[in-house]
Design an enzyme around this catalytic site. Structure first.
Site, mmCIF file in Angstrom:
data_model
loop_
_atom_site.group_PDB
_atom_site.id
_atom_site.type_symbol
_atom_site.label_atom_id
_atom_site.label_comp_id
_atom_site.label_asym_id
_atom_site.label_seq_id
_atom_site.Cartn_x
_atom_site.Cartn_y
_atom_site.Cartn_z
ATOM 1 N N ASP A 48 4.293 0.325 0.270
ATOM 2 C CA ASP A 48 2.944 0.204 -0.290
ATOM 3 C C ASP A 48 2.966 -0.604 -1.594
ATOM 4 O OD1 ASP A 48 0.383 0.487 -1.201
ATOM 5 O OD2 ASP A 48 0.231 2.589 -0.601
ATOM 6 N N ASN B 84 -6.588 1.374 2.699
ATOM 7 C CA ASN B 84 -7.332 0.259 3.325
ATOM 8 C C ASN B 84 -7.764 -0.790 2.296
ATOM 9 O OD1 ASN B 84 -10.357 -0.257 5.333
ATOM 10 N ND2 ASN B 84 -8.372 -1.185 5.601
ATOM 11 N N CYS C 130 -4.884 -2.610 0.615
ATOM 12 C CA CYS C 130 -3.731 -3.517 0.466
ATOM 13 C C CYS C 130 -3.140 -3.915 1.821
ATOM 14 C CB CYS C 130 -2.640 -2.881 -0.407
ATOM 15 S SG CYS C 130 -3.113 -2.746 -2.155
ATOM 16 N N ARG C 131 -2.373 -3.000 2.440
ATOM 17 C CA ARG C 131 -1.591 -3.394 3.611
ATOM 18 C C ARG C 131 -2.418 -3.630 4.868
ATOM 19 N NH1 ARG C 131 2.153 1.678 3.423
ATOM 20 N NH2 ARG C 131 0.136 2.464 2.706
ATOM 21 N N SER C 132 -3.303 -2.694 5.229
ATOM 22 C CA SER C 132 -3.996 -2.878 6.513
ATOM 23 C C SER C 132 -5.027 -4.010 6.500
ATOM 24 C CB SER C 132 -4.591 -1.561 7.036
ATOM 25 O OG SER C 132 -5.571 -1.028 6.191
ATOM 26 N N CYS D 49 -3.616 1.871 7.111
ATOM 27 C CA CYS D 49 -2.719 2.254 6.015
ATOM 28 C C CYS D 49 -3.353 3.435 5.280
ATOM 29 C CB CYS D 49 -2.427 1.072 5.093
ATOM 30 S SG CYS D 49 -3.857 0.396 4.228
HETATM 31 P P1 4NP Z 1 -2.785 0.646 0.926
HETATM 32 O O1 4NP Z 1 -2.404 0.921 -0.620
HETATM 33 O O2 4NP Z 1 -2.556 1.928 1.676
HETATM 34 O O3 4NP Z 1 -1.816 -0.415 1.353
HETATM 35 O O4 4NP Z 1 -4.212 0.182 0.926
HETATM 36 C C1 4NP Z 1 -3.016 1.950 -1.364
HETATM 37 C C2 4NP Z 1 -4.007 1.644 -2.251
HETATM 38 C C3 4NP Z 1 -4.589 2.649 -3.009
HETATM 39 C C4 4NP Z 1 -4.164 3.964 -2.858
HETATM 40 C C5 4NP Z 1 -3.181 4.268 -1.948
HETATM 41 C C6 4NP Z 1 -2.614 3.264 -1.196
HETATM 42 N N1 4NP Z 1 -4.741 4.988 -3.639
HETATM 43 O O5 4NP Z 1 -4.341 6.154 -3.503
HETATM 44 O O6 4NP Z 1 -5.635 4.726 -4.452
#
Ligand code: 4NP
Length: 150
Positions: A123, A11, A13-15, A8
């Site tokens: 997300d 790294n 939340c989703r992945s 994702c």
């Molecule tokens: P993820 O969510 O891609 O599902 O881990 C996010 C968490 C933090 C950020 C972006 C996406 N960020 O930009 O901080």
């Protein structure tokens, strides 16, 4: 042995959720797999998954606490036999790093659950709907498992 990398953006939340959910389902199905996850971005490298994501996952008996964020690299194309992206932006960012001559498949997580009619796991860092993300990740993990067993 299937080696699968979930990717994702952050790294956190989703992945990591996909890694834990799919690992649990593969274990229940007695399918041997090696799983990992990574983010296309580097902002959270070394961090544990996001607190609210961990809490939502824990309510479903998935423990994300040992996981630590790392950034996706071109070397991952050689370390895994399937790379699964959470959304189309992840997929594009992954493909940009593909080494010449490498043919590792990169797929979308939601391609394993076409009945949902969605192409991406939204997300939850932005939507704040951690349960919606887990719902999609659970159904797509079932679909991925079925694909690997077929
Ligand atoms: P993820 O969510 O891609 O599902 O881990 C996010 C968490 C933090 C950020 C972006 C996406 N960020 O930009 O901080």
């Amino acid at each position: 042995m299937h080696k699968i990398l979930f990717v994702c953006l952050g790294n956190i939340c989703r992945s990591p959720s996909a890694e834990a959910v799919f690992a649990a389902k593969a274990k229940s199905a007695h399918l041997p797999v090696i799983v990992d996850s990574a983010g296309t971005g580097n902002w959270h490298v070394g961090e544990a998954p996001y607190g609210p994501m961990q809490a939502a996952a824990k309510l479903r008996n998935y423990d994300l606490s040992p996981l630590r964020a790392r950034q996706f690299t071109a070397a991952d194309f050689n370390g895994f036999d399937l790379i699964v992206a959470m959304d189309e932006a992840n997929l594009r960012d992954i493909e940009r790093l593909r080494p010449a001559g490498n043919d590792t498949p990169v797929t979308l997580m939601m391609s394993y659950a076409p009945e949902t009619g969605v192409t991406a796991v939204p997300d939850p860092y932005y939507t704040r709907d951690f349960d919606a993300a887990l719902d999609l990740i659970e159904v797509a993990s079932e679909g991925l498992l079925a694909t690997l067993r077929a």
